[in-house]
Design an enzyme around this catalytic site. Structure first.
Site, PDB file in Angstrom:
ATOM      1  N   PRO A   9       0.792  -1.227   0.000  1.00  0.00           N
ATOM      2  CA  PRO A   9       0.000   0.000   0.000  1.00  0.00           C
ATOM      3  C   PRO A   9       0.832   1.288   0.000  1.00  0.00           C
ATOM      4  O   PRO A   9       1.849   1.379   0.682  1.00  0.00           O
ATOM      5  CB  PRO A   9      -0.819  -0.102   1.293  1.00  0.00           C
ATOM      6  CG  PRO A   9      -0.079  -1.073   2.136  1.00  0.00           C
ATOM      7  CD  PRO A   9       0.551  -2.048   1.192  1.00  0.00           C
ATOM      8  N   ASN A  10       0.346   2.220  -0.782  1.00  0.00           N
ATOM      9  CA  ASN A  10       0.892   3.579  -0.891  1.00  0.00           C
ATOM     10  C   ASN A  10       2.215   3.670  -1.660  1.00  0.00           C
ATOM     11  O   ASN A  10       2.719   4.760  -1.902  1.00  0.00           O
ATOM     12  CB  ASN A  10       1.045   4.231   0.502  1.00  0.00           C
ATOM     13  CG  ASN A  10      -0.291   4.367   1.195  1.00  0.00           C
ATOM     14  OD1 ASN A  10      -1.219   4.951   0.630  1.00  0.00           O
ATOM     15  ND2 ASN A  10      -0.424   3.808   2.388  1.00  0.00           N
ATOM     16  N   ARG A  17       5.061  10.955  -2.587  1.00  0.00           N
ATOM     17  CA  ARG A  17       4.708  10.716  -1.201  1.00  0.00           C
ATOM     18  C   ARG A  17       5.909  10.981  -0.277  1.00  0.00           C
ATOM     19  O   ARG A  17       6.965  10.368  -0.457  1.00  0.00           O
ATOM     20  CB  ARG A  17       4.304   9.247  -1.084  1.00  0.00           C
ATOM     21  CG  ARG A  17       4.161   8.724   0.285  1.00  0.00           C
ATOM     22  CD  ARG A  17       4.145   7.191   0.282  1.00  0.00           C
ATOM     23  NE  ARG A  17       3.846   6.722   1.611  1.00  0.00           N
ATOM     24  CZ  ARG A  17       4.163   5.522   2.060  1.00  0.00           C
ATOM     25  NH1 ARG A  17       4.739   4.647   1.278  1.00  0.00           N
ATOM     26  NH2 ARG A  17       3.871   5.181   3.291  1.00  0.00           N
ATOM     27  N   TYR A  22      11.022   8.973   1.216  1.00  0.00           N
ATOM     28  CA  TYR A  22      10.989   7.943   0.167  1.00  0.00           C
ATOM     29  C   TYR A  22      11.599   8.392  -1.168  1.00  0.00           C
ATOM     30  O   TYR A  22      11.665   7.590  -2.106  1.00  0.00           O
ATOM     31  CB  TYR A  22       9.540   7.488  -0.050  1.00  0.00           C
ATOM     32  CG  TYR A  22       8.911   6.885   1.191  1.00  0.00           C
ATOM     33  CD1 TYR A  22       9.407   5.711   1.735  1.00  0.00           C
ATOM     34  CD2 TYR A  22       7.829   7.500   1.832  1.00  0.00           C
ATOM     35  CE1 TYR A  22       8.856   5.151   2.879  1.00  0.00           C
ATOM     36  CE2 TYR A  22       7.267   6.955   2.976  1.00  0.00           C
ATOM     37  CZ  TYR A  22       7.780   5.786   3.493  1.00  0.00           C
ATOM     38  OH  TYR A  22       7.239   5.236   4.625  1.00  0.00           O
ATOM     39  N   ASN A  71       8.039  -5.487  -0.600  1.00  0.00           N
ATOM     40  CA  ASN A  71       7.885  -4.336   0.290  1.00  0.00           C
ATOM     41  C   ASN A  71       6.403  -4.281   0.629  1.00  0.00           C
ATOM     42  O   ASN A  71       5.586  -3.831  -0.176  1.00  0.00           O
ATOM     43  CB  ASN A  71       8.338  -3.036  -0.377  1.00  0.00           C
ATOM     44  CG  ASN A  71       8.319  -1.866   0.598  1.00  0.00           C
ATOM     45  OD1 ASN A  71       7.694  -1.949   1.659  1.00  0.00           O
ATOM     46  ND2 ASN A  71       8.982  -0.779   0.239  1.00  0.00           N
ATOM     47  N   ALA A  74       2.866  -0.677   4.949  1.00  0.00           N
ATOM     48  CA  ALA A  74       2.335  -0.705   6.318  1.00  0.00           C
ATOM     49  C   ALA A  74       1.803  -2.081   6.712  1.00  0.00           C
ATOM     50  O   ALA A  74       1.724  -2.394   7.912  1.00  0.00           O
ATOM     51  CB  ALA A  74       1.244   0.354   6.466  1.00  0.00           C
ATOM     52  N   GLU A  95      12.426  -9.425   2.313  1.00  0.00           N
ATOM     53  CA  GLU A  95      11.683  -8.241   2.778  1.00  0.00           C
ATOM     54  C   GLU A  95      12.517  -6.991   2.502  1.00  0.00           C
ATOM     55  O   GLU A  95      13.717  -6.965   2.781  1.00  0.00           O
ATOM     56  CB  GLU A  95      11.444  -8.372   4.289  1.00  0.00           C
ATOM     57  CG  GLU A  95      10.776  -7.161   4.922  1.00  0.00           C
ATOM     58  CD  GLU A  95      10.655  -7.288   6.439  1.00  0.00           C
ATOM     59  OE1 GLU A  95      11.236  -8.232   7.018  1.00  0.00           O
ATOM     60  OE2 GLU A  95       9.984  -6.431   7.042  1.00  0.00           O
ATOM     61  N   HIS A  97      12.566  -2.575   2.663  1.00  0.00           N
ATOM     62  CA  HIS A  97      12.001  -1.264   3.012  1.00  0.00           C
ATOM     63  C   HIS A  97      12.917  -0.179   2.479  1.00  0.00           C
ATOM     64  O   HIS A  97      14.155  -0.302   2.565  1.00  0.00           O
ATOM     65  CB  HIS A  97      11.821  -1.114   4.524  1.00  0.00           C
ATOM     66  CG  HIS A  97      10.891  -2.132   5.083  1.00  0.00           C
ATOM     67  ND1 HIS A  97       9.535  -2.063   4.890  1.00  0.00           N
ATOM     68  CD2 HIS A  97      11.140  -3.264   5.760  1.00  0.00           C
ATOM     69  CE1 HIS A  97       8.975  -3.118   5.450  1.00  0.00           C
ATOM     70  NE2 HIS A  97       9.925  -3.864   5.982  1.00  0.00           N
ATOM     71  N   ARG A 104      12.620   4.827  12.869  1.00  0.00           N
ATOM     72  CA  ARG A 104      11.346   5.560  12.811  1.00  0.00           C
ATOM     73  C   ARG A 104      10.462   5.198  14.017  1.00  0.00           C
ATOM     74  O   ARG A 104      10.966   4.733  15.029  1.00  0.00           O
ATOM     75  CB  ARG A 104      10.675   5.277  11.465  1.00  0.00           C
ATOM     76  CG  ARG A 104      11.556   5.722  10.277  1.00  0.00           C
ATOM     77  CD  ARG A 104      10.907   5.455   8.946  1.00  0.00           C
ATOM     78  NE  ARG A 104       9.696   6.253   8.769  1.00  0.00           N
ATOM     79  CZ  ARG A 104       8.826   6.069   7.780  1.00  0.00           C
ATOM     80  NH1 ARG A 104       9.042   5.107   6.871  1.00  0.00           N
ATOM     81  NH2 ARG A 104       7.755   6.827   7.678  1.00  0.00           N
TER      82      ARG A 104
HETATM   83  C1  DQA Z   1       8.036   1.185   4.073  1.00  0.00           C
HETATM   84  C2  DQA Z   1       8.048   1.392   5.588  1.00  0.00           C
HETATM   85  C3  DQA Z   1       6.674   1.161   6.189  1.00  0.00           C
HETATM   86  O1  DQA Z   1       6.696   1.367   7.576  1.00  0.00           O
HETATM   87  C4  DQA Z   1       5.689   2.143   5.560  1.00  0.00           C
HETATM   88  O2  DQA Z   1       4.392   1.899   6.068  1.00  0.00           O
HETATM   89  C5  DQA Z   1       5.703   2.127   4.078  1.00  0.00           C
HETATM   90  C6  DQA Z   1       6.989   2.042   3.394  1.00  0.00           C
HETATM   91  C7  DQA Z   1       9.402   1.502   3.428  1.00  0.00           C
HETATM   92  O3  DQA Z   1       9.605   1.083   2.291  1.00  0.00           O
HETATM   93  O4  DQA Z   1      10.219   2.187   4.026  1.00  0.00           O
HETATM   94  O5  DQA Z   1       4.676   2.274   3.436  1.00  0.00           O
HETATM   95  O6  DQA Z   1       7.759  -0.190   3.819  1.00  0.00           O
END
Ligand code: DQA
Length: 138
Positions: A9-10, A17, A22, A71, A74, A95, A97, A104
């Site tokens: 998501p996102n 964003r 990011y 990735n 959230a 995994e 990020h 964070r």
């Molecule tokens: C994320 C880190 C997550 O905590 C966050 O909710 C994201 C992006 C990252 O790529 O740093 O959406 O996965």
């Protein structure tokens, strides 16, 4: 190798964003350069904001790919369903990020998927994906 990149998501909003966290590049732009660096490997890409669609994408890695870079956004911090999907396939999942989640908020320090992934790479910006790819192909 056939490697699936799955973004949660996102992450469709990369480039727009929270740029200070990011970056300013879209994932589609980054993907062009990533594929050019690994011409001998087949890299597919899927993004969804919907947890169930991500579960299905992970299940499909089991039959269609040699491994995945995930990735989960959230959902990393909440999704038992995605963790179960990873446990249910016989392929390695790394995994990823973009940000250093451990630098964070506390809720980002918890990952439901880390224990079922081959490994975890966080904090190197979009380069985290390249590092994950290297770990899968080596
Ligand atoms: C994320 C880190 C997550 O905590 C966050 O909710 C994201 C992006 C990252 O790529 O740093 O959406 O996965």
């Amino acid at each position: 190798m056939k490697i699936a990149i799955i973004n949660g998501p996102n992450l469709n909003l990369l480039g727009k964003r929270e740029e200070s966290i990011y970056g300013s590049q879209t994932f589609e732009e980054y993907l062009v350069t990533l594929k050019a660096q690994f011409p001998d490997h087949e890299i597919s890409y899927f993004q969804s904001n919907i947890e169930g669609e991500l579960v299905t994408a992970i299940q499909e890695v089991g039959s269609n790919s040699d491994g995945a870079i995930l990735n989960a956004g959230a959902y990393t911090h909440t999704s038992i369903a995605m963790a179960d999907a990873i446990s249910g396939i016989q392929k390695p999942v790394v995994e990823v990020h973009i940000s250093n989640v451990f630098a964070r908020e506390d809720f980002r320090h918890v990952s439901y998927i880390t224990p079922v992934c081959k490994g975890s790479i966080a904090g190197f910006g979009l380069d985290s994906y390249r590092l994950a790819l290297l770990s899968l192909i080596s």
